[in-house]
Write a protein that holds these residues in place. Sequence first.
Motif, PDB file in Angstrom:
ATOM      1  N   LYS A 134     -33.804  36.228  10.012  1.00  0.00           N
ATOM      2  CA  LYS A 134     -33.373  35.392  11.145  1.00  0.00           C
ATOM      3  C   LYS A 134     -32.279  36.115  11.936  1.00  0.00           C
ATOM      4  O   LYS A 134     -32.280  36.116  13.166  1.00  0.00           O
ATOM      5  CB  LYS A 134     -32.865  34.030  10.641  1.00  0.00           C
ATOM      6  CG  LYS A 134     -33.979  33.130  10.151  1.00  0.00           C
ATOM      7  CD  LYS A 134     -33.472  31.840   9.510  1.00  0.00           C
ATOM      8  CE  LYS A 134     -34.652  31.063   8.915  1.00  0.00           C
ATOM      9  NZ  LYS A 134     -34.280  29.787   8.314  1.00  0.00           N
ATOM     10  N   VAL A 151     -28.861  25.013   7.884  1.00  0.00           N
ATOM     11  CA  VAL A 151     -28.527  25.217   6.472  1.00  0.00           C
ATOM     12  C   VAL A 151     -29.792  25.758   5.806  1.00  0.00           C
ATOM     13  O   VAL A 151     -30.837  25.083   5.813  1.00  0.00           O
ATOM     14  CB  VAL A 151     -28.121  23.879   5.815  1.00  0.00           C
ATOM     15  CG1 VAL A 151     -27.855  24.071   4.338  1.00  0.00           C
ATOM     16  CG2 VAL A 151     -26.911  23.276   6.519  1.00  0.00           C
ATOM     17  N   GLN A 152     -29.717  26.963   5.275  1.00  0.00           N
ATOM     18  CA  GLN A 152     -30.900  27.553   4.638  1.00  0.00           C
ATOM     19  C   GLN A 152     -31.252  26.770   3.371  1.00  0.00           C
ATOM     20  O   GLN A 152     -30.385  26.508   2.530  1.00  0.00           O
ATOM     21  CB  GLN A 152     -30.631  29.038   4.320  1.00  0.00           C
ATOM     22  CG  GLN A 152     -31.826  29.791   3.804  1.00  0.00           C
ATOM     23  CD  GLN A 152     -32.985  29.867   4.811  1.00  0.00           C
ATOM     24  OE1 GLN A 152     -32.759  29.903   6.024  1.00  0.00           O
ATOM     25  NE2 GLN A 152     -34.201  29.860   4.324  1.00  0.00           N
ATOM     26  N   LEU A 153     -32.507  26.414   3.240  1.00  0.00           N
ATOM     27  CA  LEU A 153     -32.995  25.630   2.098  1.00  0.00           C
ATOM     28  C   LEU A 153     -33.872  26.508   1.194  1.00  0.00           C
ATOM     29  O   LEU A 153     -34.510  27.431   1.708  1.00  0.00           O
ATOM     30  CB  LEU A 153     -33.809  24.435   2.619  1.00  0.00           C
ATOM     31  CG  LEU A 153     -33.026  23.495   3.547  1.00  0.00           C
ATOM     32  CD1 LEU A 153     -33.959  22.460   4.147  1.00  0.00           C
ATOM     33  CD2 LEU A 153     -31.864  22.839   2.822  1.00  0.00           C
ATOM     34  N   ASP A 203     -32.908  23.509  13.301  1.00  0.00           N
ATOM     35  CA  ASP A 203     -34.083  23.335  12.442  1.00  0.00           C
ATOM     36  C   ASP A 203     -34.832  22.037  12.743  1.00  0.00           C
ATOM     37  O   ASP A 203     -35.884  21.779  12.149  1.00  0.00           O
ATOM     38  CB  ASP A 203     -33.631  23.293  10.967  1.00  0.00           C
ATOM     39  CG  ASP A 203     -33.939  24.591  10.229  1.00  0.00           C
ATOM     40  OD1 ASP A 203     -34.828  25.336  10.683  1.00  0.00           O
ATOM     41  OD2 ASP A 203     -33.299  24.836   9.198  1.00  0.00           O
ATOM     42  N   ILE A 243     -46.036  29.926   1.491  1.00  0.00           N
ATOM     43  CA  ILE A 243     -45.582  31.311   1.284  1.00  0.00           C
ATOM     44  C   ILE A 243     -45.154  31.387  -0.181  1.00  0.00           C
ATOM     45  O   ILE A 243     -44.070  30.945  -0.553  1.00  0.00           O
ATOM     46  CB  ILE A 243     -44.404  31.662   2.229  1.00  0.00           C
ATOM     47  CG1 ILE A 243     -44.864  31.566   3.689  1.00  0.00           C
ATOM     48  CG2 ILE A 243     -43.872  33.075   1.939  1.00  0.00           C
ATOM     49  CD1 ILE A 243     -43.784  31.807   4.715  1.00  0.00           C
ATOM     50  N   PRO A 248     -49.111  37.281   4.640  1.00  0.00           N
ATOM     51  CA  PRO A 248     -48.123  37.071   5.698  1.00  0.00           C
ATOM     52  C   PRO A 248     -48.742  37.254   7.092  1.00  0.00           C
ATOM     53  O   PRO A 248     -49.910  37.595   7.207  1.00  0.00           O
ATOM     54  CB  PRO A 248     -47.091  38.166   5.408  1.00  0.00           C
ATOM     55  CG  PRO A 248     -47.876  39.256   4.746  1.00  0.00           C
ATOM     56  CD  PRO A 248     -48.956  38.576   3.951  1.00  0.00           C
ATOM     57  N   GLY A 249     -47.928  37.004   8.120  1.00  0.00           N
ATOM     58  CA  GLY A 249     -48.354  37.279   9.492  1.00  0.00           C
ATOM     59  C   GLY A 249     -48.896  36.075  10.237  1.00  0.00           C
ATOM     60  O   GLY A 249     -49.416  36.222  11.341  1.00  0.00           O
ATOM     61  N   GLY A 298     -45.262  32.018   9.090  1.00  0.00           N
ATOM     62  CA  GLY A 298     -43.885  32.472   8.804  1.00  0.00           C
ATOM     63  C   GLY A 298     -43.186  33.000  10.051  1.00  0.00           C
ATOM     64  O   GLY A 298     -42.121  32.503  10.442  1.00  0.00           O
TER      65      GLY A 298
HETATM   66  N1  LIG Z   1     -33.379  25.702   6.782  1.00  0.00           N
HETATM   67  C1  LIG Z   1     -34.619  26.122   6.501  1.00  0.00           C
HETATM   68  N2  LIG Z   1     -34.911  26.526   5.276  1.00  0.00           N
HETATM   69  C2  LIG Z   1     -36.180  26.945   5.006  1.00  0.00           C
HETATM   70  C3  LIG Z   1     -37.161  26.989   6.022  1.00  0.00           C
HETATM   71  C4  LIG Z   1     -36.799  26.549   7.310  1.00  0.00           C
HETATM   72  O1  LIG Z   1     -37.632  26.532   8.257  1.00  0.00           O
HETATM   73  N3  LIG Z   1     -35.519  26.130   7.518  1.00  0.00           N
HETATM   74  N4  LIG Z   1     -38.418  27.528   5.757  1.00  0.00           N
HETATM   75  C5  LIG Z   1     -38.624  28.294   4.541  1.00  0.00           C
HETATM   76  C6  LIG Z   1     -38.192  29.723   4.613  1.00  0.00           C
HETATM   77  N5  LIG Z   1     -38.246  30.349   5.942  1.00  0.00           N
HETATM   78  C7  LIG Z   1     -37.278  30.089   6.826  1.00  0.00           C
HETATM   79  O2  LIG Z   1     -36.195  29.707   6.522  1.00  0.00           O
HETATM   80  C8  LIG Z   1     -39.208  31.369   6.239  1.00  0.00           C
HETATM   81  C9  LIG Z   1     -40.060  31.853   5.278  1.00  0.00           C
HETATM   82  C10 LIG Z   1     -40.926  32.916   5.579  1.00  0.00           C
HETATM   83  C11 LIG Z   1     -40.947  33.479   6.832  1.00  0.00           C
HETATM   84  C12 LIG Z   1     -41.823  34.634   7.170  1.00  0.00           C
HETATM   85  O3  LIG Z   1     -41.800  35.104   8.281  1.00  0.00           O
HETATM   86  N6  LIG Z   1     -42.576  35.139   6.219  1.00  0.00           N
HETATM   87  C13 LIG Z   1     -43.369  36.343   6.432  1.00  0.00           C
HETATM   88  C14 LIG Z   1     -43.427  37.137   5.150  1.00  0.00           C
HETATM   89  C15 LIG Z   1     -42.068  37.554   4.696  1.00  0.00           C
HETATM   90  C16 LIG Z   1     -42.100  38.365   3.407  1.00  0.00           C
HETATM   91  O4  LIG Z   1     -42.718  39.414   3.379  1.00  0.00           O
HETATM   92  O5  LIG Z   1     -41.449  37.924   2.422  1.00  0.00           O
HETATM   93  C17 LIG Z   1     -44.784  35.951   6.864  1.00  0.00           C
HETATM   94  O6  LIG Z   1     -45.236  34.857   6.503  1.00  0.00           O
HETATM   95  O7  LIG Z   1     -45.392  36.763   7.547  1.00  0.00           O
HETATM   96  C18 LIG Z   1     -40.116  32.976   7.792  1.00  0.00           C
HETATM   97  C19 LIG Z   1     -39.256  31.928   7.505  1.00  0.00           C
HETATM   98  C20 LIG Z   1     -37.848  27.653   3.407  1.00  0.00           C
HETATM   99  N7  LIG Z   1     -36.493  27.384   3.771  1.00  0.00           N
END
Ligand SMILES: Nc1nc2c(c(=O)[nH]1)N[C@@H](CN(C=O)c1ccc(C(=O)N[C@@H](CCC(=O)O)C(=O)O)cc1)CN2
Length: 292
Positions: free
Chosen positions: A57, A100-102, A124, A235, A267-268, A271
């Motif tokens: 992020k 807040v990251q969860l 968020d 994921i 992925p892709g 996410g």
């Molecule tokens: N406060 C939040 N916490 C969490 C959220 C959220 O939206 N807000 N979502 C998930 C985690 N997350 C963002 O925080 C998130 C997870 C994955 C990806 C992403 O781009 N993944 C890639 C692969 C990444 C890798 O190789 O590990 C993909 O899917 O291409 C983005 C955001 C839980 N917590």
Amino acid sequence: METKTAKILDGKALAAKIQKELAATIAEVQPKIGRPPGLAVLMVGDNPASAAYVSNKEKACAKVGIASFGKHFPTHTNQTELEEVIAELNQDQRVDGILVQLPLPNHLDAISLLHKIAPDKDADGLHPVNLGRLVRTEAGLRSCTPAGVMRLLEEYKIPLVGKKAVVVGRSILVGKPMALMLLDADATVTIAHSRTQNLKTITQNADILVAAAGIPRLITADMVKPGAVVVDVGINRVTDSSGKSRLVGDIDFAPTANVAEYITPVPGGIGPMTVAMLLQNTVSSYLRTNSN
Ligand SMILES: Nc1nc2c(c(=O)[nH]1)N[C@@H](CN(C=O)c1ccc(C(=O)N[C@@H](CCC(=O)O)C(=O)O)cc1)CN2
């Protein structure tokens, strides 16, 4: 017999396009406003996946010209300390978005912390005011992952009106807001969850199937209607038979791609769209605050 393979809904490419557009908007308005947009990300503890997402992020913010105010707290940080930091960020003129990251460590109450974020800085889209605005179809900050799904479906001109949509998962982060957004788009929506009976008979009926259960490969090809649009929000990190760790979604991708019309990869897929929508929410708050 020839097997047809589903077309890919490419979230990575669309996220890159959105980031480019946001960067152009910021470059245009920043000289007039006199400061860049700002996003504060609060992370507690050492969950390695969370640390990687937070770092992604921050990198994405830097790429488009958003200033990030990352705050990393040790695992033992208490609720009051975090509430005080959020109160300060709510007043900080440089900050347009707070999240807040969860997940949080177990001793912390995530829902109660989300309540403390000023609704107009709720990047968020998880504050009850913003979830209420979604229920009432009012303008507001929308939850990033479901907003990313909707934006991706829109990009590929997937028709939703009158379609049967099934959302597997009922979390506040994804399942519930996802169902409401599909409902707003005039789909006929069913929410399935861990206590749902005969899941297969429900998913087999879906024109649009969104899997957000957090269970690796929960949805197999035989559970999918031929020609369906399949969106994978899962994921999950798994270890394969050779001992290597890799990411998989909630959909058993390869066999399902022989049944579906469209499918998102992991992925892709969703996410990168989640991160793009986070940046978009931050820029929306920035533009709204500085609109006169
Ligand atoms: N406060 C939040 N916490 C969490 C959220 C959220 O939206 N807000 N979502 C998930 C985690 N997350 C963002 O925080 C998130 C997870 C994955 C990806 C992403 O781009 N993944 C890639 C692969 C990444 C890798 O190789 O590990 C993909 O899917 O291409 C983005 C955001 C839980 N917590």
